[in-house]
Enzyme design. Structure first.
Site, PDB file in Angstrom:
ATOM      1  N   THR A 120       0.825  -1.213   0.000  1.00 52.14           N
ATOM      2  CA  THR A 120       0.000   0.000   0.000  1.00 52.14           C
ATOM      3  C   THR A 120       0.855   1.257   0.000  1.00 52.14           C
ATOM      4  O   THR A 120       0.543   2.240  -0.681  1.00 52.14           O
ATOM      5  CB  THR A 120      -0.950   0.010   1.208  1.00 52.14           C
ATOM      6  N   CYS A 121       1.937   1.227   0.736  1.00 51.86           N
ATOM      7  CA  CYS A 121       2.828   2.389   0.817  1.00 51.86           C
ATOM      8  C   CYS A 121       3.469   2.682  -0.537  1.00 51.86           C
ATOM      9  O   CYS A 121       3.594   3.844  -0.944  1.00 51.86           O
ATOM     10  CB  CYS A 121       3.902   2.150   1.870  1.00 51.86           C
ATOM     11  N   SER A 122       3.883   1.637  -1.236  1.00 56.67           N
ATOM     12  CA  SER A 122       4.592   1.791  -2.509  1.00 56.67           C
ATOM     13  C   SER A 122       3.657   2.050  -3.680  1.00 56.67           C
ATOM     14  O   SER A 122       4.029   2.742  -4.633  1.00 56.67           O
ATOM     15  CB  SER A 122       5.416   0.531  -2.807  1.00 56.67           C
TER      16      SER A 122
END
Length: 234
Positions: A120-122
């Site tokens: 999700t962060c990337s």
């Protein structure tokens, strides 16, 4: 097996009938409780004992729905000072910056992710701020920085992998000092991926170091800390 216990009070009777039924071939057993027992029960009381696995899932859902997301920091507070690090892309040297110098006299967005290179962060959180950096700056934002409990070398490798230039700073809170001061630790030591203690996801808008907006997520959820959410808050 599950057992259902239903207790109901009849207004026209001085006693309460209690029925215990098992869902398979067991017969229903009924008995009349004494009045002293019924008086100790609230009217229309219904007790149900279900399969423990179902109860556990429903209890977890209720917990997420009712437990407020809290932190040590709140709107109106001054951000605690802490030292963050990053790699100078031109020299490869480790540099440091304090939160106070990063935010003094500026409008700053600090957003945190549970971990570099995580899905999700990337795929969503950081790319969203990269793509909206121009819009955010046009609305008066001076600094946009992503913070993670990763070392500076990992953060630099992640920056290169995402193709980020100067749109967003990727800062290391390697020892979790700033994360701890905010009270937003995310304990993932029971997970098999080896993340340890990280930061919950959040987005903060600070003006001269004072928190104006705090969008704090439950754990690693991604519901209200995006670049779009911060644009709406400006």
């Amino acid at each position: 097996m599950a057992t259902s216990l239903s207790v109901s009070r009849f207004m026209s009777s001085s006693a309460t009938v209690i029925s215990v039924a098992k869902p398979l071939l067991s017969p229903t057993v009924s008995f009349t409780a004494p009045l002293s027992f019924t008086r100790s029960l609230a009217p229309n009381l219904s007790l149900k004992f279900r399969n423990r696995r179902t109860n556990s899932a429903s209890a977890t859902t209720r917990s997420f729905a009712t437990t407020p997301v809290t932190a040590s920091i709140s709107v109106g507070d001054k951000l605690p000072d802490s030292t963050l690090s990053y790699l100078d892309p031109s020299t490869g040297d480790v540099k440091t910056v304090t939160v106070s110098s990063l935010t003094a006299g500026k409008k700053t967005i600090l957003f945190a992710v549970p971990g570099a290179f995580t899905p999700t962060c990337s795929q969503k959180h950081v790319p969203g701020f990269v793509s909206k950096a121009g819009e955010l700056r046009s609305k008066g934002i001076d600094v946009i920085a992503c913070i993670s409990v990763n070392d500076a070398f990992v953060m630099e490798a992640w920056r290169k992998d995402l193709g980020i230039n100067d749109e967003v700073m990727l800062l290391s809170d390697g020892n979790g000092e700033f994360t701890g001061k905010l009270g937003v630790e995310l304990d993932l030591r029971d997970k098999p991926v080896g993340l340890g203690v990280r930061s919950r996801r959040y987005a903060i808008l600070a003006d001269d170091g004072v928190v104006k907006v705090l969008n704090l997520e439950e754990g690693g959820a991604f519901t209200n800390s995006s670049a779009e959410d911060m644009l709406k808050a400006l």
